[in-house]
Design an enzyme around this catalytic site. Structure first.
Site, PDB file in Angstrom:
ATOM      1  CE1 TYR A 101      -3.708  -1.800   5.754  1.00  0.00           C
ATOM      2  CE2 TYR A 101      -3.522   0.371   4.878  1.00  0.00           C
ATOM      3  CZ  TYR A 101      -3.874  -0.893   4.655  1.00  0.00           C
ATOM      4  OH  TYR A 101      -3.975  -1.292   3.293  1.00  0.00           O
ATOM      5  CB  SER A 117      -0.775   0.025   1.363  1.00  0.00           C
ATOM      6  OG  SER A 117      -1.659   1.372   1.377  1.00  0.00           O
TER       7      SER A 117
HETATM    8  N1  LIG Z   1      -8.709  -0.604  -0.776  1.00  0.00           N
HETATM    9  C1  LIG Z   1      -7.722   0.258  -0.644  1.00  0.00           C
HETATM   10  O1  LIG Z   1      -7.789   1.416  -0.521  1.00  0.00           O
HETATM   11  C2  LIG Z   1      -6.381  -0.465  -0.581  1.00  0.00           C
HETATM   12  C3  LIG Z   1      -5.169   0.450  -0.734  1.00  0.00           C
HETATM   13  C4  LIG Z   1      -3.903  -0.284  -0.488  1.00  0.00           C
HETATM   14  C5  LIG Z   1      -3.854  -1.644  -0.289  1.00  0.00           C
HETATM   15  N2  LIG Z   1      -5.239  -2.317  -0.269  1.00  0.00           N
HETATM   16  C6  LIG Z   1      -4.786  -3.627   0.252  1.00  0.00           C
HETATM   17  O2  LIG Z   1      -5.282  -4.369  -0.717  1.00  0.00           O
HETATM   18  C7  LIG Z   1      -5.557  -5.653  -0.350  1.00  0.00           C
HETATM   19  C8  LIG Z   1      -7.049  -6.061  -0.737  1.00  0.00           C
HETATM   20  O3  LIG Z   1      -7.802  -5.250   0.035  1.00  0.00           O
HETATM   21  P1  LIG Z   1      -9.218  -4.853  -0.701  1.00  0.00           P
HETATM   22  O4  LIG Z   1      -9.038  -3.358  -1.005  1.00  0.00           O
HETATM   23  O5  LIG Z   1      -9.700  -5.430  -1.825  1.00  0.00           O
HETATM   24  O6  LIG Z   1     -10.320  -4.968   0.546  1.00  0.00           O
HETATM   25  P2  LIG Z   1     -11.578  -5.970   0.550  1.00  0.00           P
HETATM   26  O7  LIG Z   1     -12.632  -5.726  -0.301  1.00  0.00           O
HETATM   27  O8  LIG Z   1     -11.827  -5.848   2.002  1.00  0.00           O
HETATM   28  O9  LIG Z   1     -10.740  -7.372   0.484  1.00  0.00           O
HETATM   29  C9  LIG Z   1      -9.972  -7.889   1.594  1.00  0.00           C
HETATM   30  C10 LIG Z   1      -9.926  -9.590   1.036  1.00  0.00           C
HETATM   31  O10 LIG Z   1      -9.102 -10.078   2.202  1.00  0.00           O
HETATM   32  C11 LIG Z   1      -9.724 -11.180   2.591  1.00  0.00           C
HETATM   33  N3  LIG Z   1      -8.965 -11.387   3.858  1.00  0.00           N
HETATM   34  C12 LIG Z   1      -9.174 -10.749   5.113  1.00  0.00           C
HETATM   35  N4  LIG Z   1      -8.593 -11.406   6.231  1.00  0.00           N
HETATM   36  C13 LIG Z   1      -8.354 -12.459   5.831  1.00  0.00           C
HETATM   37  C14 LIG Z   1      -7.750 -13.763   6.252  1.00  0.00           C
HETATM   38  N5  LIG Z   1      -7.380 -13.559   7.715  1.00  0.00           N
HETATM   39  N6  LIG Z   1      -7.543 -14.918   5.586  1.00  0.00           N
HETATM   40  C15 LIG Z   1      -7.854 -14.728   4.247  1.00  0.00           C
HETATM   41  N7  LIG Z   1      -8.412 -13.857   3.588  1.00  0.00           N
HETATM   42  C16 LIG Z   1      -8.653 -12.796   4.471  1.00  0.00           C
HETATM   43  C17 LIG Z   1     -11.176 -10.795   2.592  1.00  0.00           C
HETATM   44  O11 LIG Z   1     -11.803 -12.330   2.411  1.00  0.00           O
HETATM   45  P3  LIG Z   1     -12.568 -12.723   3.751  1.00  0.00           P
HETATM   46  O12 LIG Z   1     -13.035 -11.619   4.754  1.00  0.00           O
HETATM   47  O13 LIG Z   1     -13.778 -13.475   3.170  1.00  0.00           O
HETATM   48  O14 LIG Z   1     -11.617 -13.859   4.512  1.00  0.00           O
HETATM   49  C18 LIG Z   1     -11.164  -9.989   1.347  1.00  0.00           C
HETATM   50  O15 LIG Z   1     -11.284 -11.100   0.359  1.00  0.00           O
HETATM   51  C19 LIG Z   1      -5.275  -5.547   1.281  1.00  0.00           C
HETATM   52  O16 LIG Z   1      -4.020  -6.297   1.457  1.00  0.00           O
HETATM   53  C20 LIG Z   1      -5.251  -4.232   1.422  1.00  0.00           C
HETATM   54  O17 LIG Z   1      -4.578  -3.905   2.638  1.00  0.00           O
HETATM   55  C21 LIG Z   1      -6.225  -1.839  -0.247  1.00  0.00           C
END
Ligand SMILES: NC(=O)c1ccc[n+]([C@@H]2O[C@H](COP(=O)([O-])OP(=O)(O)OC[C@H]3O[C@@H](n4cnc5c(N)ncnc54)[C@H](OP(=O)(O)O)[C@@H]3O)[C@@H](O)[C@H]2O)c1
Length: 258
Positions: free
Chosen positions: A154, A141
């Site tokens: 975070y 991120s």
């Molecule tokens: N959205 C942003 O602004 C942003 C920016 C920079 C980086 N990121 C990073 O991008 C990645 C994906 O995030 P996203 O934005 O797509 O958010 P999201 O829609 O909340 O997706 C998060 C995913 O992670 C899974 N997850 C969470 N805890 C888990 C666990 N203990 N075991 C297995 N799966 C788990 C969730 O699935 P389940 O709950 O079904 O397990 C879900 O599929 C993350 O690493 C986040 O930190 C996001």
């Protein structure tokens, strides 16, 4: 066919979009997350395979790795030589200054974002290496490059992710495994809903007046990184919306009066 790709956290957002983009690009995609109904529907759509995965739980990671090994044995000869792990599972929990840090939330962020990725790498590294063309793409991120007020828990976790990736890139030098990072800025997914404990109004406010990245925008970066020839390692790819210039600088269009 390119080979077998594993995507963690594929039940929503970037992980689900990455699984679709990789499948379209010729990968046989194996998806994991805790919400099994969602990943099973996704696997059916992309002709992949799904298995329950909680990256916080080493037993769950072991069972998932056995499922990947079985798929690799069954299909190894037919799906192509490359092996890819997309470490995407993660997220932020809470929003508070360091002086009010919630220790369980900090621990949970370290557990999922850092140790979750490490557990997956430990479990799958031999398979990634065995075929002579392995790649790890971890979703970091902008929060791992620039700390911001109320985000330190975070920030610390995503800074740690970068440290782990950098150390591993050096440890694996000379071996056929690439270690890559895709580090997005603001992406509209379930991320903010999770961060704010299900408060939809607070989550929506994060994206107000902004055109953020979509999950598909980031998925395309992951697909592209994985599709480079094996000798090309994209160490870090930082991708932000045009409306964002760093973790704290966000341009918001004024709301239109009716
Ligand atoms: N959205 C942003 O602004 C942003 C920016 C920079 C980086 N990121 C990073 O991008 C990645 C994906 O995030 P996203 O934005 O797509 O958010 P999201 O829609 O909340 O997706 C998060 C995913 O992670 C899974 N997850 C969470 N805890 C888990 C666990 N203990 N075991 C297995 N799966 C788990 C969730 O699935 P389940 O709950 O079904 O397990 C879900 O599929 C993350 O690493 C986040 O930190 C996001």
């Amino acid at each position: 066919m390119r080979g077998i790709a594993v995507v963690t956290g594929a039940s929503s957002g970037i992980g689900a979009a990455a699984a679709r983009a990789l499948a379209d690009d010729g990968w046989r995609v194996l998806v994991g997350a805790r919400r099994v109904d969602r990943i099973e529907a996704l696997a059916a759509e992309i002709r992949g395979l799904a298995h329950e995965l909680d990256v916080d739980d080493s037993g769950s990671v072991e069972r998932f790795a056995a499922f990947v090994a079985a798929a690799d044995d069954d299909e190894g000869g037919t799906v192509g030589p490359s092996r890819l792990l997309v470490n995407n599972a993660g997220g932020a929990f809470g929003w508070a200054p360091v002086a009010e840090a919630d220790e369980p939330q900090w621990r949970a962020m370290y557990e999922t974002n850092v140790l979750g990725a490490v557990r997956m790498i430990k479990a799958l590294l031999a398979m990634l290496e065995a075929h002579g063309d392995g790649t790890v793409v971890t979703v970091g991120s902008i929060a791992g490059h620039e700390p911001y007020p109320n985000g330190a828990g975070y920030n610390a976790a995503k800074f740690a992710v970068r440290a782990v990736m950098s150390a591993m890139r050096q440890e694996l030098l000379g071996r056929p495994v690439r270690v890559c990072e895709v580090d997005p800025g603001m992406v509209e997914t379930e991320f903010s809903l999770v961060r704010f404990g299900g408060d939809a109004e607070r989550a929506a406010a994060v994206y107000e007046g902004v055109t953020p990245l979509t999950a598909e925008d980031v998925a395309e970066c992951i697909r592209w990184v994985a599709a480079r020839p094996p000798h090309v390692n994209v160490d870090q790819l930082v991708v932000l919306a045009r409306d964002q210039a760093g973790a704290r600088q966000i341009y918001r269009r004024p709301l239109q009066a009716d």
